[in-house]
Design an enzyme around this catalytic site. Structure first.
Site, PDB file in Angstrom:
ATOM      1  N   SER A  26      -2.374   9.674 -24.285  1.00 49.40           N
ATOM      2  CA  SER A  26      -1.596  10.908 -24.219  1.00 49.40           C
ATOM      3  C   SER A  26      -0.304  10.628 -23.459  1.00 49.40           C
ATOM      4  CB  SER A  26      -2.384  12.004 -23.482  1.00 49.40           C
ATOM      5  OG  SER A  26      -3.385  12.511 -24.336  1.00 49.40           O
ATOM      6  N   SER A  81      46.372   3.291  11.659  1.00 47.19           N
ATOM      7  CA  SER A  81      45.677   4.550  11.376  1.00 47.19           C
ATOM      8  C   SER A  81      46.542   5.512  10.571  1.00 47.19           C
ATOM      9  CB  SER A  81      45.295   5.226  12.696  1.00 47.19           C
ATOM     10  OG  SER A  81      44.314   4.448  13.334  1.00 47.19           O
ATOM     11  N   ARG A 113       3.541  24.926 -20.746  1.00 43.81           N
ATOM     12  CA  ARG A 113       3.145  25.295 -19.386  1.00 43.81           C
ATOM     13  C   ARG A 113       4.172  24.860 -18.341  1.00 43.81           C
ATOM     14  NH1 ARG A 113      -2.796  22.870 -20.438  1.00 43.81           N
ATOM     15  NH2 ARG A 113      -1.586  21.874 -22.088  1.00 43.81           N
ATOM     16  N   ASP A 138       1.273  12.499 -21.740  1.00 43.18           N
ATOM     17  CA  ASP A 138       1.352  13.229 -20.474  1.00 43.18           C
ATOM     18  C   ASP A 138       0.228  12.814 -19.514  1.00 43.18           C
ATOM     19  OD1 ASP A 138      -0.737  14.448 -21.847  1.00 43.18           O
ATOM     20  OD2 ASP A 138      -0.215  16.472 -21.201  1.00 43.18           O
ATOM     21  N   ALA A 160       4.242  14.565 -29.028  1.00 46.24           N
ATOM     22  CA  ALA A 160       5.031  15.507 -29.815  1.00 46.24           C
ATOM     23  C   ALA A 160       5.042  16.916 -29.234  1.00 46.24           C
ATOM     24  CB  ALA A 160       4.484  15.552 -31.239  1.00 46.24           C
ATOM     25  N   LYS A 193       8.235  17.741 -22.320  1.00 43.66           N
ATOM     26  CA  LYS A 193       7.327  17.331 -21.232  1.00 43.66           C
ATOM     27  C   LYS A 193       7.323  15.832 -21.001  1.00 43.66           C
ATOM     28  CE  LYS A 193       2.787  17.975 -21.734  1.00 43.66           C
ATOM     29  NZ  LYS A 193       1.475  18.620 -21.549  1.00 43.66           N
TER      30      LYS A 193
HETATM   31  C1  UD1 Z   1      -6.008  17.641 -24.114  1.00 45.29           C
HETATM   32  C2  UD1 Z   1      -7.452  17.630 -24.635  1.00 45.29           C
HETATM   33  C3  UD1 Z   1      -8.379  17.944 -23.457  1.00 45.29           C
HETATM   34  C4  UD1 Z   1      -8.164  16.928 -22.357  1.00 45.29           C
HETATM   35  C5  UD1 Z   1      -6.699  16.883 -21.939  1.00 45.29           C
HETATM   36  C6  UD1 Z   1      -6.479  15.721 -20.995  1.00 45.29           C
HETATM   37  C7  UD1 Z   1      -7.313  18.432 -26.945  1.00 45.29           C
HETATM   38  C8  UD1 Z   1      -7.573  19.551 -27.861  1.00 45.29           C
HETATM   39  N1  UD1 Z   1      -7.594  18.638 -25.652  1.00 45.29           N
HETATM   40  O1  UD1 Z   1      -5.728  18.956 -23.678  1.00 45.29           O
HETATM   41  O2  UD1 Z   1      -9.722  17.872 -23.897  1.00 45.29           O
HETATM   42  O3  UD1 Z   1      -8.964  17.248 -21.233  1.00 45.29           O
HETATM   43  O4  UD1 Z   1      -5.847  16.678 -23.083  1.00 45.29           O
HETATM   44  O5  UD1 Z   1      -5.170  15.665 -20.483  1.00 45.29           O
HETATM   45  O6  UD1 Z   1      -6.887  17.373 -27.378  1.00 45.29           O
HETATM   46  N2  UD1 Z   1       0.468  16.628 -28.626  1.00 45.29           N
HETATM   47  C9  UD1 Z   1       1.047  16.209 -29.803  1.00 45.29           C
HETATM   48  N3  UD1 Z   1       1.047  17.066 -30.871  1.00 45.29           N
HETATM   49  C10 UD1 Z   1       0.485  18.295 -30.814  1.00 45.29           C
HETATM   50  C11 UD1 Z   1      -0.110  18.718 -29.600  1.00 45.29           C
HETATM   51  C12 UD1 Z   1      -0.116  17.850 -28.527  1.00 45.29           C
HETATM   52  O7  UD1 Z   1       1.565  15.095 -29.904  1.00 45.29           O
HETATM   53  O8  UD1 Z   1       0.536  18.997 -31.821  1.00 45.29           O
HETATM   54  C13 UD1 Z   1       0.503  15.709 -27.469  1.00 45.29           C
HETATM   55  C14 UD1 Z   1       1.180  16.312 -26.258  1.00 45.29           C
HETATM   56  O9  UD1 Z   1       2.573  15.996 -26.248  1.00 45.29           O
HETATM   57  C15 UD1 Z   1       0.447  15.649 -25.104  1.00 45.29           C
HETATM   58  C16 UD1 Z   1      -0.919  15.343 -25.666  1.00 45.29           C
HETATM   59  O10 UD1 Z   1      -0.808  15.444 -27.071  1.00 45.29           O
HETATM   60  O11 UD1 Z   1       1.092  14.458 -24.702  1.00 45.29           O
HETATM   61  C17 UD1 Z   1      -1.993  16.332 -25.168  1.00 45.29           C
HETATM   62  O12 UD1 Z   1      -1.612  17.643 -25.540  1.00 45.29           O
HETATM   63  P1  UD1 Z   1      -1.798  18.882 -24.557  1.00 45.29           P
HETATM   64  O13 UD1 Z   1      -1.328  20.084 -25.256  1.00 45.29           O
HETATM   65  O14 UD1 Z   1      -1.222  18.585 -23.219  1.00 45.29           O
HETATM   66  O15 UD1 Z   1      -3.396  18.914 -24.458  1.00 45.29           O
HETATM   67  P2  UD1 Z   1      -4.271  19.484 -23.265  1.00 45.29           P
HETATM   68  O16 UD1 Z   1      -4.317  20.948 -23.342  1.00 45.29           O
HETATM   69  O17 UD1 Z   1      -3.868  18.877 -21.982  1.00 45.29           O
HETATM   70 CA    CA Z   2      -2.137  17.645 -21.344  1.00 41.89          CA
END
Ligand code: UD1
Ligand code: CA
Length: 473
Positions: free
Chosen positions: A109, A418, A18, A111, A13, A25
């Site tokens: 995740s 041609s 970044r 990502d 979500a 993303k």
């Molecule tokens: C997160 C972890 C971190 C870990 C890293 C690994 C937390 C607080 N931190 O950090 O410990 O090392 O992943 O990649 O979890 N997302 C949602 N809803 C939200 C926020 C995020 O669905 O409200 C999703 C994002 O789309 C993403 C994933 O959760 O796919 C991770 O979120 P992101 O903000 O990238 O976390 P990091 O800072 O990378």
């Molecule tokens: Ca991440």
């Protein structure tokens, strides 16, 4: 592999601030496919699509449309208040739908795209074997900066027990060199997770609900939290910036090139090849530097694909030569054909066995029969061309009248002189000849010669007479 009582949630979500990109993303692509589609594909190898819950929020409709065909379920997180909040939404959706809560919930995740099904399965097995409330997939990458760090209960021993996860911004000075990262992939005993989700707060650097805080909360309750290290570091690398994504893209494409080489394909300078993961190539085909093979492209054996060709969603038979700089999109090319240099095959171009398409030839919606040749500077659109046809240099089909497209039909063994223009709709029957420089607007019967240009007149001695006339002034 499906087990009742087991489900997967994929967090997708977030906005991806970044990246500084308008595109969400999880829809950015590596290896020619959206990050989220990679993750869903891995998850689907472990559980059925109806047990996969994709948490979407930022540009939810766009993300949903992009992955709906996978059959996964969706959970909406309208406001993105952190990874803990994302899981709160999953809990709420179970409460709302009354669907049975699975005994264990694995969280991925959106990502972290290179995760493999074998690793997901391994975490699940460790989680069950350890009877843990939470199992965290970890790694020790060369540079852990930016990731949450896993604090072990008994560092330096074989004990898998964890005390908690600390986010980068909250690391104290003596924790800064903690090498082990949290991959953002976990397995939870669902009841233990759901109980703790309600107790999360936002007293942290980002003002968000951190899912990672659940680890220490479980430990405080004497629940078992364990870490399991990933076999490969690439597999758990996140894609938070374009540079990180391109690193993963290169890793993925290099793995594809290696797989093809292991099956008998020669790839010169494989680090320059851009090959999507679904592409197939037969043995003894040679791929020169700087070639792109994209989408659902299939290439046969004993072919040569020369430098700077970009081939997308196309099918190529055996022993085909694609010379430098060809562009192909949704085209099909039969065995032993020769293309280019610089041929442009647009969608629905079907090139027959042993046919030749030479320099600066463009085709669109064309069938070119076996052994036919169009070797220099042609445009062939909306045409069915038989076998053994020779299309001379610069000859073109005029398929468009400004409003509609029209068909050109050319029989077998026709010779098109041609610089001819074939004004469609028009049919040239088999064996006919078209004189060079003709503008053909009427059908040409089999075996006849059509000349569609004004007759040449030659004025002998004209130059000398002109000069004389000039001097007498
Ligand atoms: C997160 C972890 C971190 C870990 C890293 C690994 C937390 C607080 N931190 O950090 O410990 O090392 O992943 O990649 O979890 N997302 C949602 N809803 C939200 C926020 C995020 O669905 O409200 C999703 C994002 O789309 C993403 C994933 O959760 O796919 C991770 O979120 P992101 O903000 O990238 O976390 P990091 O800072 O990378
Ligand atoms: Ca991440």
């Amino acid at each position: 592999m499906d087990t009742p009582g087991f489900a997967i949630a994929i967090m997708a979500a977030g906005k991806g601030t970044r990246l500084k990109s308008k595109r969400p993303k999880v829809l950015h692509e590596i290896g020619g496919r959206a990050l989220l589609l990679h993750v869903i594909a891995a998850a689907k190898q472990v559980v059925a699509a109806e047990n996969i819950y994709c948490i979407i929020g930022h540009e939810a409709d766009r993300v949903r449309d992009a992955v709906a065909s996978t059959g996964v379920q969706f959970v909406l997180q309208t406001e993105q208040r952190g990874t803990g909040h994302a899981l709160q939404m999953v809990k709420a959706s179970f409460a709302l739908s009354g669907a049975p809560v699975p005994e264990n919930l694995l969280v991925l995740s959106g990502d972290v795209p290179l995760i493999r099904p074998e690793t997901i399965e391994h975490i699940r097995q460790v989680h069950l074997g350890e009877k843990a409330a939470m199992t965290i997939l970890t790694a020790v990458p060369p540079d852990p900066t930016g990731y949450g760090r896993v604090i072990r209960a008994n560092p330096g021993t074989s004990s898998p027990e964890v005390l908690g996860i600390i986010e980068q911004k909250s690391l104290s000075a003596d924790q800064l060199d903690t090498p082990e990262i949290n991959s953002g992939i976990y397995c939870f005993q669902t009841s233990a997770l759901f109980e703790k989700l309600d107790l999360l707060d936002t007293n942290n650097a980002h003002g968000e609900f951190y899912l990672t805080d659940v680890a220490a909360m479980l430990v405080a309750d004497r629940e078992r939290v364990v870490a399991v290290k990933a076999d490969s570091i690439d597999e758990v690398l996140g894609a938070n910036t374009i540079a990180e994504m391109m690193h993963l893209d290169a890793a993925m494409r290099f793995a594809t090139a290696k797989r093809l080489m292991a099956s008998g394909v020669t790839i010169f300078r494989p680090e320059t090849a851009v090959i999507d993961s679904e592409v197939t190539v037969g043995p003894d085909t040679v791929i020169e530097p700087y070639v792109q093979l994209l989408g659902a492209t299939r290439i046969g054996s004993d072919c040569r694909i020369r430098s700077y060709s970009v081939i997308q969603n196309s099918t190529i038979g055996d022993q085909v030569i694609v010379r430098n700089g060809c562009i192909m999109d949704s085209a099909s090319v039969a065995d032993s054909a020769v293309l280019g240099p610089y041929a442009h095959l647009r969608p629905e171009s079907n090139i027959g066995v042993g046919a030749h398409l030479g320099n600066f030839v463009e085709t669109k919606k064309v069938t070119l029969g076996a052994g036919s040749k169009a070797n220099h500077l042609n445009y062939l659109g909306d045409a069915v061309i038989g076998a053994g046809v020779n299309v001379g240099a610069g000859a073109i089909t005029c398929n468009y009248d400004g409003v509609h497209k029209h068909q050109t039909t050319i029989g077998d063994n026709v010779f098109v002189g041609s610089d001819s223009t074939l004004v469609a709709p028009v049919t040239i029957e088999s064996g006919a000849y078209i004189a060079a420089g003709s503008c053909i607007t009427e059908d040409v019967p089999s075996g006849s010669l059509a000349i569609g240009r004004s007759r040449q007149t030659t004025k002998e001695g004209w130059v000398a007479r002109k000069k004389q006339a000039g001097e007498s002034h």
